[in-house]
Design an enzyme around this catalytic site. Sequence first.
Site, PDB file in Angstrom:
ATOM      1  N   CYS A 181       0.804  -1.224   0.000  1.00  0.00           N
ATOM      2  CA  CYS A 181       0.000   0.000   0.000  1.00  0.00           C
ATOM      3  C   CYS A 181       0.834   1.270   0.000  1.00  0.00           C
ATOM      4  CB  CYS A 181      -0.946  -0.009   1.188  1.00  0.00           C
ATOM      5  SG  CYS A 181      -1.950  -1.518   1.246  1.00  0.00           S
ATOM      6  N   HIS A 192      -2.965   7.793   6.307  1.00  0.00           N
ATOM      7  CA  HIS A 192      -3.168   6.492   5.663  1.00  0.00           C
ATOM      8  C   HIS A 192      -4.568   5.987   6.015  1.00  0.00           C
ATOM      9  CE1 HIS A 192      -1.875   2.954   3.555  1.00  0.00           C
ATOM     10  NE2 HIS A 192      -2.080   2.174   4.603  1.00  0.00           N
ATOM     11  N   GLU A 194      -1.213   4.983  13.826  1.00  0.00           N
ATOM     12  CA  GLU A 194      -0.904   6.170  13.029  1.00  0.00           C
ATOM     13  C   GLU A 194      -1.166   7.432  13.855  1.00  0.00           C
ATOM     14  OE1 GLU A 194      -1.625   8.041   8.563  1.00  0.00           O
ATOM     15  OE2 GLU A 194      -3.022   6.524   9.316  1.00  0.00           O
ATOM     16  N   LYS A 235      -9.857   7.742   2.442  1.00  0.00           N
ATOM     17  CA  LYS A 235     -10.268   6.340   2.243  1.00  0.00           C
ATOM     18  C   LYS A 235     -11.683   6.111   2.754  1.00  0.00           C
ATOM     19  CE  LYS A 235      -5.718   4.054   2.281  1.00  0.00           C
ATOM     20  NZ  LYS A 235      -4.809   5.184   2.564  1.00  0.00           N
ATOM     21  N   HIS A 242      -9.852   1.677  -0.103  1.00  0.00           N
ATOM     22  CA  HIS A 242      -8.391   1.551  -0.108  1.00  0.00           C
ATOM     23  C   HIS A 242      -7.908   1.046  -1.468  1.00  0.00           C
ATOM     24  CE1 HIS A 242      -4.380   1.086   1.036  1.00  0.00           C
ATOM     25  NE2 HIS A 242      -4.488   0.361   2.141  1.00  0.00           N
ATOM     26  N   PHE A 297       1.764  -3.189   3.979  1.00  0.00           N
ATOM     27  CA  PHE A 297       2.117  -4.515   4.474  1.00  0.00           C
ATOM     28  C   PHE A 297       3.588  -4.774   4.147  1.00  0.00           C
ATOM     29  CE2 PHE A 297      -2.293  -6.805   4.239  1.00  0.00           C
ATOM     30  CZ  PHE A 297      -2.742  -6.025   5.296  1.00  0.00           C
TER      31      PHE A 297
END
Length: 412
Positions: free
Chosen positions: A163, A303, A314, A335, A340, A399
């Site tokens: 991502c 994010h 975050e 998002k 996403h 990831f």
Amino acid sequence: MKRRVVVTGLGAVTPVGLNWKEFWSGLLEGKNGIDRISRFDTSNFSVKIAGEVKGLDLSDRIPPKDLRRMDRFAQFAMIASIEAVEDSGLNLLQEDLNRVGVLIGSGIGGLETWEREYRKLMEGGPNRVSPFLIPMMMMNSASGLVSMRLGAKGPNFSTASACASSAHTIGEAYRIIERGDADVMITGGAEAPVTPLALAGFSNMKALSTRNSEPQKASRPFDRERDGFVMAEGSGICILEDLERSKKRRAEIYGEIVGFGLTADAYHITAPSPGGEGAARALKMALSQAELNGEGVDYINAHGTSTLLNDKLETEAIKTVFNTHAHKLAVSSTKSMTGHLMGGAGAIEFIVVTLAVKKDKIPPTINYEHPDPECDLDYVPNSAREIKVEAALTNALGFGGHNVVLAVKKFS
């Protein structure tokens, strides 16, 4: 001396809008692009929702023969790239194309093609598999095809960091121009992960929201009732350009890219490091390169995936870096509207912060209904905000423990 790098063109294909202007206005309106999946039967799936690109006419941009030889993610990248070049006002027929490069990232690449051709192999044998399988599924096909279509002969490759892919790509394109290896970079990311195999894989990881009865309320970053992210597809492409040449041709400048932070968690293949430590280091690196102190940042596009761990950690990373200013910052997750886009997320969110700096407007985090005491920042809940935005950051966390932060300043 390092060259200054500015953004002079934008292109987007998203569940919220089929070009960058539709995308931007949709975000400011709080438009939601998430619905029940229409591209395949989800009867046997526990997750039935995604952010699909709908209503996109490819035929007027890509010849039918070429379309059949491109995976869906590369089609999105092509459409967004053409839009970005047109938006920039560049006349590629008059450019030194050896100085124009293409970098387009993707986390998964041609998964739809892989699934289709694997079914052919299992059902009809090896002779049924398309000879275009490999060129269509490979991660770098979008960069290659766009360079061929536009004639760009400069630096050309693809990044794959889940991502964080397209944020890495934009950062590397920035560096290429800064050090003088190219004058113009067509850069961003694309993803088309809404396929049966990807849906099954992410569902079985328990990473996705199962709010099937309320698709448009499923993506709810930082909300106490969040239960996972929502997969989405699309592409975001930017034109980055050496400042001096953009001024000579009197290009419209959306903003100046001034920082690129990149780190690794070295912790876990899917979970962020405790306290968001890796993300915090990326934030500090981007701020240092941009010569910004914490108080100089007005907005962060988070994010913000709508997963329990990401949003909590975050938030912790932002508080670690910005201290008391963290509670004065505007922090939103688009998002909540787009879902996403995975490898394409960093690029469309870079477009968001660039436009926030240009337009002095911040899109909201929609579906924010239940405050979470562990997520206690100003997430611009449910309505867009008009404030002065001199500098903004966008976070991309992938990831594998990949962390990227890009910094954009208002051009002056």
